[in-house]
Design a protein around this motif. Sequence first.
Motif, PDB file in Angstrom:
ATOM      1  N   MET A   1     112.748 -50.262 -28.168  1.00  0.00           N
ATOM      2  CA  MET A   1     112.993 -49.277 -27.149  1.00  0.00           C
ATOM      3  C   MET A   1     114.192 -48.446 -27.565  1.00  0.00           C
ATOM      4  O   MET A   1     115.152 -48.949 -28.099  1.00  0.00           O
ATOM      5  CB  MET A   1     113.240 -50.014 -25.837  1.00  0.00           C
ATOM      6  N   THR A   2     114.144 -47.179 -27.277  1.00  0.00           N
ATOM      7  CA  THR A   2     115.228 -46.305 -27.657  1.00  0.00           C
ATOM      8  C   THR A   2     115.917 -45.742 -26.440  1.00  0.00           C
ATOM      9  O   THR A   2     115.454 -45.866 -25.327  1.00  0.00           O
ATOM     10  CB  THR A   2     114.681 -45.125 -28.482  1.00  0.00           C
ATOM     11  N   GLY A   3     117.028 -45.117 -26.636  1.00  0.00           N
ATOM     12  CA  GLY A   3     117.660 -44.349 -25.585  1.00  0.00           C
ATOM     13  C   GLY A   3     118.527 -45.149 -24.649  1.00  0.00           C
ATOM     14  O   GLY A   3     119.181 -46.096 -25.027  1.00  0.00           O
ATOM     15  N   LEU A   4     118.486 -44.769 -23.374  1.00  0.00           N
ATOM     16  CA  LEU A   4     119.412 -45.260 -22.382  1.00  0.00           C
ATOM     17  C   LEU A   4     118.989 -46.556 -21.726  1.00  0.00           C
ATOM     18  O   LEU A   4     119.666 -47.020 -20.824  1.00  0.00           O
ATOM     19  CB  LEU A   4     119.591 -44.181 -21.294  1.00  0.00           C
ATOM     20  N   GLY A   5     117.892 -47.124 -22.125  1.00  0.00           N
ATOM     21  CA  GLY A   5     117.284 -48.290 -21.513  1.00  0.00           C
ATOM     22  C   GLY A   5     118.160 -49.204 -20.708  1.00  0.00           C
ATOM     23  O   GLY A   5     117.938 -49.388 -19.539  1.00  0.00           O
ATOM     24  N   ASP A   6     119.190 -49.788 -21.338  1.00  0.00           N
ATOM     25  CA  ASP A   6     119.966 -50.789 -20.632  1.00  0.00           C
ATOM     26  C   ASP A   6     121.029 -50.194 -19.718  1.00  0.00           C
ATOM     27  O   ASP A   6     121.660 -50.922 -18.978  1.00  0.00           O
ATOM     28  CB  ASP A   6     120.598 -51.780 -21.616  1.00  0.00           C
ATOM     29  N   SER A   7     121.239 -48.892 -19.735  1.00  0.00           N
ATOM     30  CA  SER A   7     122.271 -48.317 -18.884  1.00  0.00           C
ATOM     31  C   SER A   7     121.704 -47.570 -17.679  1.00  0.00           C
ATOM     32  O   SER A   7     122.442 -47.010 -16.900  1.00  0.00           O
ATOM     33  CB  SER A   7     123.165 -47.382 -19.703  1.00  0.00           C
ATOM     34  N   ILE A   8     120.397 -47.571 -17.504  1.00  0.00           N
ATOM     35  CA  ILE A   8     119.775 -46.874 -16.386  1.00  0.00           C
ATOM     36  C   ILE A   8     119.380 -47.892 -15.331  1.00  0.00           C
ATOM     37  O   ILE A   8     118.701 -48.865 -15.622  1.00  0.00           O
ATOM     38  CB  ILE A   8     118.528 -46.086 -16.846  1.00  0.00           C
ATOM     39  N   GLY A   9     119.794 -47.640 -14.081  1.00  0.00           N
ATOM     40  CA  GLY A   9     119.476 -48.547 -12.989  1.00  0.00           C
ATOM     41  C   GLY A   9     118.108 -48.293 -12.402  1.00  0.00           C
ATOM     42  O   GLY A   9     117.471 -47.257 -12.639  1.00  0.00           O
TER      43      GLY A   9
ATOM     44  N   LEU B   1     105.492 -48.792 -10.522  1.00  0.00           N
ATOM     45  CA  LEU B   1     105.682 -48.197 -11.846  1.00  0.00           C
ATOM     46  C   LEU B   1     107.164 -48.190 -12.203  1.00  0.00           C
ATOM     47  O   LEU B   1     107.545 -48.606 -13.300  1.00  0.00           O
ATOM     48  CB  LEU B   1     105.122 -46.773 -11.879  1.00  0.00           C
ATOM     49  N   ALA B   2     108.001 -47.751 -11.277  1.00  0.00           N
ATOM     50  CA  ALA B   2     109.443 -47.703 -11.533  1.00  0.00           C
ATOM     51  C   ALA B   2     110.005 -49.100 -11.784  1.00  0.00           C
ATOM     52  O   ALA B   2     110.813 -49.291 -12.689  1.00  0.00           O
ATOM     53  CB  ALA B   2     110.158 -47.045 -10.354  1.00  0.00           C
ATOM     54  N   ALA B   3     109.552 -50.078 -11.003  1.00  0.00           N
ATOM     55  CA  ALA B   3     110.034 -51.454 -11.182  1.00  0.00           C
ATOM     56  C   ALA B   3     109.627 -52.006 -12.543  1.00  0.00           C
ATOM     57  O   ALA B   3     110.431 -52.662 -13.222  1.00  0.00           O
ATOM     58  CB  ALA B   3     109.498 -52.343 -10.063  1.00  0.00           C
ATOM     59  N   ALA B   4     108.391 -51.738 -12.956  1.00  0.00           N
ATOM     60  CA  ALA B   4     107.919 -52.215 -14.265  1.00  0.00           C
ATOM     61  C   ALA B   4     108.718 -51.575 -15.391  1.00  0.00           C
ATOM     62  O   ALA B   4     109.112 -52.250 -16.351  1.00  0.00           O
ATOM     63  CB  ALA B   4     106.428 -51.925 -14.429  1.00  0.00           C
ATOM     64  N   LEU B   5     108.976 -50.275 -15.266  1.00  0.00           N
ATOM     65  CA  LEU B   5     109.751 -49.586 -16.298  1.00  0.00           C
ATOM     66  C   LEU B   5     111.192 -50.066 -16.323  1.00  0.00           C
ATOM     67  O   LEU B   5     111.750 -50.326 -17.392  1.00  0.00           O
ATOM     68  CB  LEU B   5     109.707 -48.072 -16.082  1.00  0.00           C
ATOM     69  N   ALA B   6     111.809 -50.194 -15.150  1.00  0.00           N
ATOM     70  CA  ALA B   6     113.206 -50.641 -15.079  1.00  0.00           C
ATOM     71  C   ALA B   6     113.349 -52.042 -15.652  1.00  0.00           C
ATOM     72  O   ALA B   6     114.300 -52.328 -16.385  1.00  0.00           O
ATOM     73  CB  ALA B   6     113.709 -50.590 -13.639  1.00  0.00           C
ATOM     74  N   SER B   7     112.399 -52.908 -15.343  1.00  0.00           N
ATOM     75  CA  SER B   7     112.429 -54.277 -15.854  1.00  0.00           C
ATOM     76  C   SER B   7     112.317 -54.300 -17.375  1.00  0.00           C
ATOM     77  O   SER B   7     113.069 -55.003 -18.063  1.00  0.00           O
ATOM     78  CB  SER B   7     111.293 -55.080 -15.225  1.00  0.00           C
ATOM     79  N   ALA B   8     111.377 -53.535 -17.906  1.00  0.00           N
ATOM     80  CA  ALA B   8     111.191 -53.485 -19.361  1.00  0.00           C
ATOM     81  C   ALA B   8     112.408 -52.874 -20.043  1.00  0.00           C
ATOM     82  O   ALA B   8     112.821 -53.328 -21.114  1.00  0.00           O
ATOM     83  CB  ALA B   8     109.938 -52.698 -19.712  1.00  0.00           C
ATOM     84  N   MET B   9     112.989 -51.852 -19.424  1.00  0.00           N
ATOM     85  CA  MET B   9     114.159 -51.205 -20.010  1.00  0.00           C
ATOM     86  C   MET B   9     115.362 -52.145 -20.003  1.00  0.00           C
ATOM     87  O   MET B   9     116.096 -52.220 -20.983  1.00  0.00           O
ATOM     88  CB  MET B   9     114.477 -49.916 -19.250  1.00  0.00           C
TER      89      MET B   9
END
Length: 111
Positions: A1-9, A74-82
Amino acid sequence: MTGLGDSIGADTVLTAVLAAAASVFGDAVGAGDGFFSLGGDSLAAVEIVTALEAELDVDISTDVVVCTDTFADLAAALASAMAAETGTPSGELEACALPLSAGDGAREGQR
């Protein structure tokens, strides 16, 4: 994964998902709304993914858009993966039967 993944709530991801969906469907979109209930199709899925990839700087599969029941899901799945830095969530998608059109019953159990 690239980008801001771990810093986005999760709230930021939900806001991005709702904004992307609203830009595609042209109306205000709620967290409890579903992709297919708003008339979603393959082109709409690609447009949402393109907007989310640009906004969140992540790689997203269109399968995630069409296989989640609501935009909140969708948002929860993305946030969890990120947060886990695992990439696009896939475990929950294995049981997803993609409909041929919005009227076909979005899930295998609805046929």
